[in-house]
Design an enzyme around this catalytic site. Structure first.
Site, mmCIF file in Angstrom:
data_model
loop_
_atom_site.group_PDB
_atom_site.id
_atom_site.type_symbol
_atom_site.label_atom_id
_atom_site.label_comp_id
_atom_site.label_asym_id
_atom_site.label_seq_id
_atom_site.Cartn_x
_atom_site.Cartn_y
_atom_site.Cartn_z
ATOM 1 N N LYS A 121 0.532 -1.185 -0.369
ATOM 2 C CA LYS A 121 -0.096 -0.193 -0.076
ATOM 3 C C LYS A 121 0.952 0.914 0.468
ATOM 4 O O LYS A 121 1.611 2.125 0.873
ATOM 5 C CB LYS A 121 -0.902 0.011 1.060
ATOM 6 C CG LYS A 121 -1.340 0.984 1.224
ATOM 7 C CD LYS A 121 -2.732 0.716 2.125
ATOM 8 C CE LYS A 121 -3.847 2.355 2.573
ATOM 9 N NZ LYS A 121 -4.646 1.191 3.543
ATOM 10 N N ARG A 184 0.773 -5.224 3.660
ATOM 11 C CA ARG A 184 -0.606 -5.544 4.557
ATOM 12 C C ARG A 184 -0.910 -6.970 3.807
ATOM 13 O O ARG A 184 -0.908 -7.362 3.018
ATOM 14 C CB ARG A 184 -2.175 -4.978 3.955
ATOM 15 C CG ARG A 184 -2.986 -4.870 4.596
ATOM 16 C CD ARG A 184 -4.380 -3.989 4.259
ATOM 17 N NE ARG A 184 -4.303 -3.093 3.130
ATOM 18 C CZ ARG A 184 -5.676 -2.802 2.874
ATOM 19 N NH1 ARG A 184 -5.890 -1.524 4.078
ATOM 20 N NH2 ARG A 184 -5.699 -2.883 1.809
ATOM 21 N N ARG A 191 -14.058 -6.290 -1.363
ATOM 22 C CA ARG A 191 -14.798 -5.985 -1.063
ATOM 23 C C ARG A 191 -15.906 -5.646 -1.240
ATOM 24 O O ARG A 191 -15.799 -6.644 -2.401
ATOM 25 C CB ARG A 191 -13.916 -4.367 -1.254
ATOM 26 C CG ARG A 191 -12.985 -4.456 -0.485
ATOM 27 C CD ARG A 191 -11.916 -3.100 -1.416
ATOM 28 N NE ARG A 191 -10.920 -3.725 -1.709
ATOM 29 C CZ ARG A 191 -9.979 -2.566 -0.195
ATOM 30 N NH1 ARG A 191 -10.629 -1.811 0.438
ATOM 31 N NH2 ARG A 191 -8.493 -2.755 -0.732
ATOM 32 N N ASP A 260 -16.951 -0.257 0.374
ATOM 33 C CA ASP A 260 -14.899 -0.022 -0.030
ATOM 34 C C ASP A 260 -14.430 -0.368 0.667
ATOM 35 O O ASP A 260 -12.840 -1.363 0.519
ATOM 36 C CB ASP A 260 -14.560 0.433 -1.143
ATOM 37 C CG ASP A 260 -14.724 2.078 -1.066
ATOM 38 O OD1 ASP A 260 -15.366 2.699 -0.589
ATOM 39 O OD2 ASP A 260 -13.116 3.014 -1.040
ATOM 40 N N ASP A 270 -8.662 -1.319 5.903
ATOM 41 C CA ASP A 270 -8.602 0.265 5.748
ATOM 42 C C ASP A 270 -8.787 1.216 6.547
ATOM 43 O O ASP A 270 -9.823 1.615 6.973
ATOM 44 C CB ASP A 270 -9.744 -0.017 4.340
ATOM 45 C CG ASP A 270 -8.964 -0.226 2.839
ATOM 46 O OD1 ASP A 270 -7.756 -0.469 2.954
ATOM 47 O OD2 ASP A 270 -9.730 0.811 2.165
HETATM 48 P P1 AMP Z 1 -9.589 5.188 1.270
HETATM 49 O O1 AMP Z 1 -9.759 6.521 1.196
HETATM 50 O O2 AMP Z 1 -7.764 4.757 1.491
HETATM 51 O O3 AMP Z 1 -10.093 3.858 0.891
HETATM 52 O O4 AMP Z 1 -9.148 5.351 -0.521
HETATM 53 C C1 AMP Z 1 -10.044 5.401 -1.334
HETATM 54 C C2 AMP Z 1 -9.790 5.069 -3.117
HETATM 55 O O5 AMP Z 1 -8.451 6.541 -2.840
HETATM 56 C C3 AMP Z 1 -9.198 4.028 -3.429
HETATM 57 O O6 AMP Z 1 -9.547 3.932 -4.813
HETATM 58 C C4 AMP Z 1 -7.908 4.467 -3.372
HETATM 59 O O7 AMP Z 1 -7.111 3.924 -4.263
HETATM 60 C C5 AMP Z 1 -7.443 5.929 -3.570
HETATM 61 N N1 AMP Z 1 -6.443 6.235 -3.194
HETATM 62 C C6 AMP Z 1 -6.653 7.374 -1.713
HETATM 63 N N2 AMP Z 1 -5.048 7.724 -1.541
HETATM 64 C C7 AMP Z 1 -4.795 7.909 -2.994
HETATM 65 C C8 AMP Z 1 -3.647 7.683 -3.241
HETATM 66 N N3 AMP Z 1 -2.669 9.091 -3.368
HETATM 67 N N4 AMP Z 1 -3.126 8.019 -5.001
HETATM 68 C C9 AMP Z 1 -3.844 7.409 -5.704
HETATM 69 N N5 AMP Z 1 -4.971 6.558 -5.168
HETATM 70 C C10 AMP Z 1 -5.090 6.655 -3.735
HETATM 71 MG MG MG Z 2 -10.047 1.989 1.167
#
Ligand code: AMP
Ligand code: MG
Length: 494
Positions: A121, A184, A191, A260, A270
């Site tokens: 990650k 991880r 999901r 998700d 997550d």
């Molecule tokens: P999360 O908030 O980590 O559950 O992420 C929600 C969505 O945003 C998922 O599709 C992640 O892969 C994407 N995402 C979160 N942070 C990043 C990042 N820094 N670069 C690219 N995608 C991201």
């Molecule tokens: Mg997520």
């Protein structure tokens, strides 16, 4: 599905991985390599987990591990994938999310023969990155490491943290921050949103392949049920009811229960703005982006059921070809959630209060206790621990009010066949002394991210490894925050 290839299924590479999710049809993911990083440095390695996974970290050596867990030398080149998924975020459907900053490396069989999936990650941009940089900042990586491992030590199903590597590069957030990558380990990363992805595209074949993969991997008994996909729904409902009850019983607030971020395996997944509650307040909500408290502590069972409804809707066509019949069956399956949740929660509260087999009035006694904690703003964790150890009364501004409840509680305990000492031992085995308190987590993260000092992280990790034991050297970690230390807001850090 691809035809089975005996060659591909041979464990290979330094981590002895086999392909798992990568065996599903190509439209389930994008194949790509991690983006190399400048100067990787191994910050944390979970030796106990590595041993459970059958990894010989000593013979691999630090340089090799650093290269592996930074993505600079992927264990099976050509087989790292970013999974496609969708999701409801704060109630709104987003048809395409996917691994925007993560890559699946493959599976390995742990010491007990169970398949576990490894993911990096923070490994760089993917076709799902949208406007993101594909990277992770050190702070959130260490937060996930600390809190997911604490959850495991508490006995709560969760993804695990195998390693954290500093990239030697910076990431731009509100400020410039050091970058890091988390390795991880999960039962799988499938999901609720993964199912929604195929359902939204009306890709019935993909949906069926995903459901069958999930059944085989997580709910093998459902395969023999008269309606396997209904049995799958039943299984997911059962595990979420149990999981969320476990969260509630230790004061855990996930913070972003979007579909998700809900694993169908039943593991907590997550860790973003997650945090543990200090003083008991059902409205506790830490996440800076959750303005209306959608995912506040008290709303978590509702949010879980809402997500399960999305899951049921996604697999409806698999449950029965006749829609009305499918809806009827799914509705009955979903109705079990509240019953199961309530049972797990009440069983858990009785254990926390030292009560064995259920009697009339137990739920009211537990409710009165929680109301008492709320009115007096008493620390949730300390209060339960003191019930076993003594000294609970001092925690309450209104000692008389506590005294009246205590009288009822003692009367109830007197009906138990064992003496108090035996009940107190049970209470200590379910009421943690040490939880990853927000102020301690932030302190550890700050020291690492801003001063390069990992010692608070290491010490907090050690304290969290045995949460049900009162250890003198870790006494400070059992203390609630002083008013000046309280952390009220947490951030996703994405
Ligand atoms: P999360 O908030 O980590 O559950 O992420 C929600 C969505 O945003 C998922 O599709 C992640 O892969 C994407 N995402 C979160 N942070 C990043 C990042 N820094 N670069 C690219 N995608 C991201
Ligand atoms: Mg997520």
């Amino acid at each position: 599905m691809n035809p089975p290839s005996p060659y591909l299924d041979e464990p290979s590479g330094p981590l002895h991985l086999v392909p798992g999710y990568a065996r599903l049809p190509e439209r389930f993911f994008a194949r790509l390599a991690p983006q190399p990083v400048a100067r990787p440095r191994l910050l944390a390695l979970n030796r106990a987990l590595a041993a459970d996974l059958g990894l010989d970290v000593e013979s691999l050596g630090e340089d090799r591990l650093t290269a592996l867990f930074s993505g600079n030398a992927p264990p099976r080149p050509g087989e790292t994938i970013a999974a496609a998924y969708a999701g409801h975020q704060f109630g709104h459907f987003v048809p395409q999310l996917g691994d925007g900053r993560a890559l699946l490396l493959g599976d390995l069989r742990d010491r007990t023969g169970v398949r576990r999936e490894l993911q990096l990650k923070g490994s760089g941009r993917t076709p799902f990155s949208r406007s993101g940089d594909g990277r992770a900042a050190l702070g959130p990586v260490l937060r996930e490491y600390l809190v997911s491992e604490a959850m495991h030590a508490l006995g709560i199903p969760t993804t695990r943290a195998l390693a954290a590597v500093a990239t030697g590069e910076t990431v731009m957030r509100e400020e410039v921050l050091p970058g890091a990558i988390l390795t991880r380990v999960a039962a799988s990363h499938v999901r609720v949103g993964t199912f929604e992805y195929f359902a939204a595209r009306r890709d019935l074949e993909g949906l069926r392949a995903l459901a069958d993969y999930t059944i085989e991997r997580h709910y093998p008994r459902a395969a023999d049920a008269p309606r396997p996909h209904l049995a799958l729904l039943d299984g997911v409902v059962e595990r979420q009811a149990s999981l969320v009850a476990r969260w509630m019983l230790v004061g855990f607030v996930h913070g972003v229960m979007n579909t998700d971020n809900m694993a169908v395996s039943g593991e907590t997944i997550d860790y973003g703005p997650c945090a543990f509650m200090d003083a008991y307040d059902p409205a506790t909500c830490f996440s800076a982006i959750d303005r209306h408290g959608r995912y506040a502590y008290v709303n978590q069972p509702h949010a879980a059921l809402w997500n399960l409804e999305r899951f049921a809707a996604a697999i409806l066509t698999l449950i029965d070809a006749a829609q009305e019949r499918a809806v009827e069956l799914a509705r009955a399956a979903l109705e079990r959630f509240s019953v199961l949740y309530e049972r797990h929660f009440q069983d858990g509260m009785r254990a926390k209060l030292g009560i064995g087999a259920e009697r009339a009035g137990d739920a009211e006694l537990a409710r009165a206790w929680l109301e008492l904690l709320h009115r007096n703003a008493v620390d949730f964790t300390v209060a339960h621990r003191r019930l076993a150890d003594g000294g609970a009364r001092e925690l309450f501004a209104d000692a008389g009010e506590f005294g009246r409840w205590e009288e009822a509680w003692r009367a109830r305990l007197a009906l138990e066949p064992e003496p108090f000492a035996a009940r107190a031992a049970v209470m200590r085995s379910v009421n943690p002394a040490v939880i990853p308190r927000n102020h301690q987590v932030e302190r550890a993260i700050d020291a690492a991210a801003h001063s390069g000092d990992l010692s608070p992280f290491v010490e907090l990790s050690a304290a969290l490894a045995r949460p049900y034991e009162r250890q003198e050297r870790f006494a400070a970690f059992a203390e609630p925050p002083l008013p000046s230390e309280r952390v009220l807001r947490t951030f996703c850090g994405t």
